[in-house]
Design an enzyme around this catalytic site. Structure first.
Site, mmCIF file in Angstrom:
data_model
loop_
_atom_site.group_PDB
_atom_site.id
_atom_site.type_symbol
_atom_site.label_atom_id
_atom_site.label_comp_id
_atom_site.label_asym_id
_atom_site.label_seq_id
_atom_site.Cartn_x
_atom_site.Cartn_y
_atom_site.Cartn_z
ATOM 1 N N GLU A 48 51.046 65.848 61.796
ATOM 2 C CA GLU A 48 51.411 66.711 62.920
ATOM 3 C C GLU A 48 51.426 65.954 64.248
ATOM 4 O O GLU A 48 50.968 66.435 65.269
ATOM 5 C CB GLU A 48 50.460 67.913 63.007
ATOM 6 C CG GLU A 48 50.545 68.816 61.787
ATOM 7 C CD GLU A 48 49.684 70.076 61.881
ATOM 8 O OE1 GLU A 48 50.075 71.087 61.290
ATOM 9 O OE2 GLU A 48 48.636 70.034 62.523
ATOM 10 N N ASP A 75 47.724 75.726 54.124
ATOM 11 C CA ASP A 75 46.974 75.663 55.377
ATOM 12 C C ASP A 75 46.148 76.914 55.599
ATOM 13 O O ASP A 75 46.458 77.712 56.482
ATOM 14 C CB ASP A 75 47.962 75.462 56.541
ATOM 15 C CG ASP A 75 47.245 75.127 57.843
ATOM 16 O OD1 ASP A 75 46.034 74.871 57.799
ATOM 17 O OD2 ASP A 75 47.902 75.123 58.889
ATOM 18 N N GLU A 98 41.878 81.614 61.807
ATOM 19 C CA GLU A 98 43.254 81.424 62.283
ATOM 20 C C GLU A 98 44.240 82.345 61.569
ATOM 21 O O GLU A 98 45.043 83.011 62.216
ATOM 22 C CB GLU A 98 43.659 79.956 62.083
ATOM 23 C CG GLU A 98 45.096 79.674 62.510
ATOM 24 C CD GLU A 98 45.468 78.203 62.376
ATOM 25 O OE1 GLU A 98 44.609 77.400 61.947
ATOM 26 O OE2 GLU A 98 46.617 77.860 62.713
#
Lengths: 685, 685
Positions: free
Chosen positions: A295, A374, A402
């Site tokens: 990333e 993820d 998240e």
């Protein structure tokens, strides 16, 4: 040295009440060392509050509780202490180890034994969990040792406020407890209180900054090392070592070297010298955490090297000091072309890392997210976890919610983590927990911030607690852990209606992860969240993006074909039996069907329902469960702290609003696409 | 007083070359006044650069050009001047007015006449557009008067950098030319240069701050009025009045009054006194711009009052000073429930404002976005424009390309604006332009920032230029305007291949709005942009949001049913014939079909194609057109300024990338939903 949490902060699972059983008795602490001092101070404070007494010498009234290092036995103390050691030797000849302890009760005396001071500290918190039960019927010594040596939290905290991600990346509990606006927070008591909570649930390592290492954070390694040392000073009395996330480009950005090539001698020398300086300042420093070539973070690929070269560079520098490098396996192409259905992000970690097995130094821990994507609400277990027998692997969970409601939704994650930890690889019976116990341990991304309830949602404290406890003993059942947490946090026996309180918390929390799953992305397909902040539904939000997270819904069906036969071949990364189980839509578990297969809406699940009817049903059910939780919570007013009740009420209101939005958007989306009406005629919009 | 643009800034349509025809001659300027001084200074500078001369007295060599106020004729000067006035009276007996002018040529002398100094200034820029053609064959006096008295730009510039919207809300050309980080910019020469460009295309009013008025911006009205006065000082020499966006809550937030109720005497007194102070400081102040009860801005609804009450409050305060209030009609429910198909954002402005017709004071201008939604690439004309015969209405365009490529895409908007302005309401032949010419005028949201090319994309300068010119004369044809702009900006006659340059710019720009339409949201359905920043495609991005911007695509069809018969009834807001034309999917123009109707994918358009095939075809075509533009631009290297060529090349590259993304996402979305293959077998993903 010890002290209560700052007065405006919730005590979490260490309120004064839980120290009553110990603090109301005569206690004796035997042994020397910093952590023995911590134990003594904890007992001393408990006694000051609850009327007992504590001493370190053997003179005085007969103790009801003795906490002693084995080395201190025989050097005075009551006869029960010697008896306990004797029967410990009879029961279990092995050493208790660095953090283990044994508990015995002889006559009217409870004895806690440990080889090392850290064991005594963990034993103390065991006694606190037991409460009065520690002073019941006599029993021989029972040894306790952690399943994992490494039980770690990663903080995704930034030093500077990041313009997009804020003070804490993916943080839902206010600011950082370590950093504020470019500087260390002044409130060191808060860090100390945090250390105490972590020790009480079994954590022994903390990385204090975000794995995405920005400019200011990079300098923690060198010119701002004192900031890290300050935090280490607060953690040390609770047996917790500090780790640091570093940038692979450090030699370039910090020292101005022309390269960060891991095979370059000057680079190696720089890391060796820099690491030596770190240990000179922080002798018990834990090691480095690295997100490389992921990333946008720099890594060895820039120099034509691989992850083993990169990880070994840091491991070599850390080895003389006993440090480790946590090297994250979260590597994938985040600039994928959504048009290209052959590329599969789920494959990436395995494809990158499995070929490197055997090439990592002994102090490299490859840190693997538990699922191949993820931290979704539902994923299969990552095949990397079993793929590299010659490599130490840590399994990474995400306590910060998240993708599981961002601490605005109740989502007790222990059932999910427990399911992962108990996942068995094959005929040998080895589980994910067994792999982690081989030395890599467990890591969780922390859900804590400077919020007065630590975690934003007060009930999210349970996730932090449960993670620590599962890392100590992955066989613990989620419902038992919730019992522990409820007793410590809410001490129901002191409330007007203990049964209602306990029952309601279980009703709201036990199945809350599955409730969340019901009203969000169905059948393991994942994502469908709003891009960027990842809160709330957006079915196509990531569908045409470079992020590799697609569902491929069309008018006929939905799901990702990851089979060998017709798809991306991801199923081949699993050993048998899983490679076969997942390959076939007949044998694939329902909850992972759309992770592995693209199926028609009329595909019939093992449950007997079609996929489309399953989507409708679960979304209606999930919302109904949240409605029930809201109703159940109301009568707890007066049974729990008023501020906790108010905060949870506010969060439940938002959860209900958001759950309805998920239900209606998901149902509308799939109804518009499939054209299939609900079998029960409910409104689909 | 005058000066060139700062040296690092592109001269736009006023490069030195365009002053050659005037500046190489003997010129005489006659008359007095600040703007006559501006005219003199402009001519003086032109002569200094190109070898001519200019004087104000009648002594000296015979002039080739005379620029004179009518009042100064007869007071000396050449005979041709008197002759011009005589034939002006013969041709057109009426006054030229505040900004009109007349041009004549007698013998070897060109004569420009004006009643007022502003007319002389506008006449000067007319001469500049004509260049050598102004000095050709003799002709009698030709009068020119603006169609609209009010030709205004609104700047959505913030004083403080807004945490989400930045320095300029929806700005795509860098920072603000007025404000930087909470303070006025020091670069006042840039503001002066901007004023000059605006005057040269006909603009005569500018609002200097965002209609979303935040805390700092609110204070421009009072304690920070000097900042506004500074800007007014730079605009005044070019005949441009400054307006200010104010918050309706000003009496509360600035003066601490307990209410902002428009019928409260203390509130009225505060506005009267505050406005008096504004005019004491800025005597030619234009007035207030207000966005009230819209997207979270405060307004009269809070006090149980309506928009007429609110607007009249400010109008009453402005009236003694000759000021106006621009009261925006952009009012709708931005917390709509997407599940509710009966609510229609397109209806909102009409529903709010039409009933108030006749209640607004004479100095209230209701400012109406040209379409009923929000500056989409294609919308019908807003029915509010014709609905309120007793109310002054300004028509608002958006030069800043929020929804039309954000100045990264070439999108020449004059064809779109021209189409709107020429739209005829019915049998009486009145057009949108006629309504605006009744007194309200035209307003555009500016596309200018501190970018060296003013507008980010150099070709976007043409939109600013064309807007000003259309406000002066809405009958001008977009291609003519482009000719004007090309001649001024690129002065092709000085290039190595004038024809190639002219032809290529036309090829790239003439149809660029329709090209943009082709590769974005189809058939008037609108939006489908990424939420928040509004750049790039996201078909469902706004589909399940509170913003009222939906397409309702399902597996069978797409579009919004706004008919009386079965939909929201929006078509009934139009007078005949449009209410009938739009009501039927048979008569509705193709380009607006999905704005007014929900139709099956197999619905056949007037073009003979089905809706679904139209979507595929236009998306392939649109991208092919961008590919062609990229190829066409390359050979202009050497024919245009190198920096311009490089910047446009970079933008075209991004446009092509983005257009392909639009094509593929739109086609994939509709293919997955409809299941209909492309008739030509092209890849749909």
């Amino acid at each position: 040295m010890t002290g209560p949490a700052p007065t405006d902060v919730h005590p979490a699972w260490l309120p004064s009440e839980v120290f009553r059983a110990i603090g109301s008795r005569h206690c004796l602490v035997r042994g020397a060392g910093r952590l023995v001092d911590t134990v003594f101070a904890e007992v001393e404070r408990a006694c000051a509050e609850h009327g007992g007494s504590v001493r370190r010498d053997t003179e005085g009234p007969p103790p009801a509780l003795v906490l002693a290092l084995v080395a201190a036995v025989g050097d005075g103390g009551p006869a029960e202490l010697d008896a306990a050691l004797t029967d410990l030797h009879a029961v279990d000849g092995g050493p208790l180890g660095a953090e283990g302890y044994a508990l015995a009760r002889h006559g009217e005396v409870t004895v806690l034994l440990a080889d090392q001071p850290a064991g005594l500290l963990h034993g103390l918190f065991h006694l606190i969990r037991l409460g009065e039960a520690a002073f019941g019927a006599p029993h021989a010594a029972q040894p306790h040792r952690p399943a994992m040596d490494r039980r770690m939290l990663d903080h995704w905290d930034n030093v500077d406020v990041h313009p997009v991600m804020g003070q804490v990346e993916r943080g839902y509990a206010g600011g950082s407890i370590f950093w504020h606006d470019g500087r260390p927070r002044r409130d060191r008591a808060r860090v100390r209180a945090y250390a105490r909570l972590l020790a009480a649930c079994g954590i022994n390592a903390v990385a204090v900054n975000n794995v995405n290492v920005h400019a200011t954070e990079a300098r923690l390694l060198t010119e701002r090392l004192d900031d890290v040392a300050e935090i280490a000073d607060e953690f040390r009395p609770y047996g917790i070592r500090v780790h640091l996330s570093v940038t692979f480009a450090a030699p370039v950005v910090l020292a101005g070297l022309p390269t960060a090539d891991p095979l370059d001698d000057a680079v190696r020398a720089w890391w060796a010298e820099t690491t030596r300086a770190v240990y000179a300042r922080i002798p018990d420093f834990g090691g480095y955490v690295v997100k490389a070539d992921s990333e946008g973070q720099p890594g060895p690929f820039s120099y034509g090297r691989d992850h083993a070269d990169g990880a070994n560079l840091l491991a070599e520098a850390l080895a003389p000091h006993g440090g480790v490098v946590h090297w994250r396996a979260f590597v994938y192409n985040h600039r994928q072309d959504w048009r290209d259905r052959s590329t599969d992000r789920a494959r990436a970690a395995f494809d990158h890392f499995a070929p490197l097995d055997g090439r990592f130094r002994g102090n490299v821990i490859v840190q693997v997210k538990h699922g191949p994507l993820d931290f979704q609400t539902r994923e299969p277990v990552s095949p990397v976890i079993t793929a590299m027998p010659a490599t130490l692997k840590a399994v990474e969970f995400q306590a910060t919610q998240e993708y599981t409601g961002q601490q605005r939704h109740v989502c007790y994650l222990a059932p999910w983590w427990s399911e992962v930890l108990r996942f068995g690889w094959g005929d040998d019976g080895r589980t994910v927990a067994d792999v982690a116990a081989d030395g890599g341990g467990l890591v969780a991304v922390s859900n804590v911030g400077d919020d007065p309830f630590w975690t934003g949602h007060p009930l999210a404290q349970a996730n932090l607690y449960a993670f620590g406890r599962l890392a100590w003993d992955p066989r613990l059942r989620p419902a038992e852990l919730l019992d522990e947490w409820i007793e410590l946090t809410f001490h129901p026996e002191t409330s007007a209606d203990p049964d209602l309180l306990r029952r309601t918390l279980h009703e709201i929390m036990d199945d809350s992860w599955r409730t969340y799953e019901r009203y969000t992305a169905p059948l393991g397909v994942g994502f469908m969240v709003r891009p960027g902040h990842h809160y709330g539904p957006d079915v196509d939000g990531y569908e045409y993006t470079p992020w590799g997270t697609y569902h491929f819904a069309d008018r006929d069906g939905v799901g990702v074909d990851r089979t060998r036969a017709t798809g991306t071949g991801f199923t081949a990364q699993y050993p048998r039996p899983w490679s076969r189980v997942y390959e076939s839509s007949v044998t694939c578990p329902d909850e992972l069907l759309l992770f592995f297969h693209h199926v028609p809406y009329e595909h019939v699940l093992h449950s007997g329902r079609t996929v489309i009817q399953h989507i409708y049903d679960t979304h209606f059910d999930g919302v109904a469960e949240v409605e029930a939780a809201c109703l159940r919570w109301k009568p707890l007013v007066g049974l729990v702290d008023a501020a906790v009740h108010a905060r949870v009420t506010e969060r439940l209101d938002e959860q209900l609003r958001c759950a309805r939005e998920w239900r209606d958007q998901l149902n509308a989306y799939f109804h518009r696409k499939s054209g299939v009406p609900d079998a029960y005629g409910r409104p689909l919009h």
